[in-house]
Design an enzyme around this catalytic site. Structure first.
Site, PDB file in Angstrom:
ATOM      1  CG  HIS A   1      -2.151  -0.826   1.043  1.00  0.00           C
ATOM      2  ND1 HIS A   1      -3.420  -0.303   1.009  1.00  0.00           N
ATOM      3  CD2 HIS A   1      -2.299  -2.163   0.880  1.00  0.00           C
ATOM      4  CE1 HIS A   1      -4.298  -1.273   0.838  1.00  0.00           C
ATOM      5  NE2 HIS A   1      -3.636  -2.416   0.758  1.00  0.00           N
TER       6      HIS A   1
ATOM      7  CG  ASP B   1      -4.153   2.925   2.379  1.00  0.00           C
ATOM      8  OD1 ASP B   1      -5.278   2.415   2.602  1.00  0.00           O
ATOM      9  OD2 ASP B   1      -3.301   2.386   1.647  1.00  0.00           O
TER      10      ASP B   1
END
Length: 465
Positions: free
Chosen positions: A25, A118
């Protein structure tokens, strides 16, 4: 006597970037932020992340950069749970809030006016709302989803899917192959394809730390000032348009095309080896860094490669070589025409080489996009997360790859899949299909294309904060 250079002026604005340190990520998020930082040189980007993840991302310090790595204090709050993921989730809300305060002090008191996070870190939206209520400067939350629109749509429609297909109502037993008819764009997707994407699909309540995080994210995204997705609008237009009606969606992808690696090394000489191979003859194999198939599947894949005489380039960590059958590495080393095993490969360059005819992959979204923009069909062995739904789109929606019989590697199943991709009429059809998607991706990333327009809108959003 030489005088030291004057200190740089304080930044005009300050953006906090909150990374999710697991899986792959954080790296795509940093690629995006590097572009934003170049477009906004008078802005400081404080990159908040765990020390372990930051040390892997920022391999050398760059005093001229306006991206500043900021390590979290991971000992604040939460329990002493032995699972690092659960411990991170328990402490994240507190540690990110406090690290933002420290980042403002380190920036000479320049207040944070925008948070880019995120998408999993849903609480960043709450932080922005709390600061707005106090009348402070913090005014924007931008969530970044590094995977595809299908997985975010599945999470967003959690309540609908759990009610219709999950155990909430009657259980999924016997219904795994039912096609989903309650989510736009899922007309070729089966219930079993989304089980890992929908929080609590197999339980009466949403209990696990990961499921709770995903569910709270899905509920929070419509409140974000922008939801960035690593995709392009024409790849899944029905899903994209549905999500655009529910949130401020910005498809800015494919990331591998818009934010290509600036420096590409080939320390293991993959490209010279590929130069010696026939066109479209080589199968490239890589399962990423998070999960790999079990040893008996490694053995089956090796038997398929040897039995079918498929030349291959296999990228794997040294730690995984112990999963290979005894003597295989030596046989490869002795016969250069047979194949090549390397610890790391320049994947974009490899997939773009004319000798590569197929990609055996775990179906991570970034790997899929890299294959797509290079026109290479895929052989899929998904293992976790969104990888199963990714495979279904590859095989049954996009028509650019195949799965394995039974979903796992067997010698016969792997040989069949390799032949289908590399040497059959179906493989030729896959290559035609992937070239179409490659063209749509290129169109989206040209001046005036949808991804570039969305990227410009994101830059304006950051600069107006």
């Amino acid at each position: 006597m030489e005088h030291p250079p004057p200190p740089p002026p304080p930044p005009r604005r300050h953006v906090a970037v909150c990374a999710f340190p697991f899986g792959t990520h954080a790296a795509p998020l940093l690629h995006l932020v590097k572009h934003l930082a170049t477009a906004s040189p008078d802005t400081r980007f404080s990159f908040l992340n765990t020390a372990t993840s930051n040390s892997a991302l920022f391999t050398k310090s760059d005093p001229s950069s306006n991206i500043i790595p900021c390590n979290l204090n991971e000992e604040e709050g939460g329990s002493r749970n032995g699972n690092p993921f659960v411990r991170f989730i328990e402490t994240a809300g507190v540690s990110f809030r406090r690290r933002m305060e420290v980042a403002e002090e380190e920036a000479g008191g320049v207040k944070i006016s925008c948070v880019i996070s995120d998408a999993f870190l849903w609480f960043c939206g709450e932080i922005v709302d709390e600061e707005k209520e106090k009348g402070n400067n913090l005014c924007s939350w931008i969530a970044v989803w590094t995977s595809n629109v299908a997985s975010i749509s599945a999470a967003f429609h959690t309540d609908v899917l759990r009610t219709k297909y999950g155990v909430v109502k009657q259980g999924i037993e016997g219904r795994e192959d039912e096609v989903i008819d309650c989510v736009p764009g899922f007309s070729n997707i089966r219930v079993k394809d989304i089980l890992d994407c929908v929080p609590g699909m197999l339980s009466e309540t949403i209990n696990s730390a990961f499921d709770q995080m995903t569910y709270k994210m899905a509920l929070s995204l419509p409140k974000a000032d922008g939801v960035v997705v690593n995709s392009f609008e024409k790849l899944s237009p029905t899903i994209t348009n549905d999500l655009k009606s529910k949130m401020k969606l910005l498809c800015i992808g494919p990331f591998p095309s818009i934010f290509p690696p600036q420096i590409v090394t080939d320390k293991y000489e993959c490209l010279p080896w590929l130069d010696k191979q026939k066109e479209k003859s080589v199968v490239y194999i890589s399962f990423g860094t998070v999960a790999t198939p079990p040893p008996h599947e490694f053995l089956a894949l090796v038997e398929a490669l040897e039995g079918g005489e498929f030349p291959f380039l296999w990228s794997m960590n040294d730690s995984n070589k112990g999963l290979l059958p005894l003597g295989f590495v030596d046989r490869v080393r002795e016969d250069e025409a047979f194949g090549k095993i390397v610890e790391w490969a320049p994947q974009m360059k490899v997939l773009g080489h004319p000798s590569v005819g197929g990609f055996v992959t775990h179906c991570g979204w970034n790997s899929i996009l890299e294959s797509m923009v290079n026109g290479v069909p895929l052989i899929c062995r998904p293992m976790l997360g969104d990888q199963k739904v990714n495979q279904r789109f590859i095989e049954s929606v996009f028509g650019v790859g195949v799965g394995l019989e039974g979903g796992v590697f067997t010698k016969s199943g792997a040989i069949k899949a390799l032949h289908r991709v590399l040497s059959s009429d179906q493989g030729k059809e896959m290559r035609r299909n992937v070239q179409v998607l490659r063209g749509l991706a290129e169109e989206s990333t040209k001046q005036g294309g949808s991804s570039i327009e969305n990227l410009n809108a994101l830059i304006k959003l950051v600069q107006s904060a």
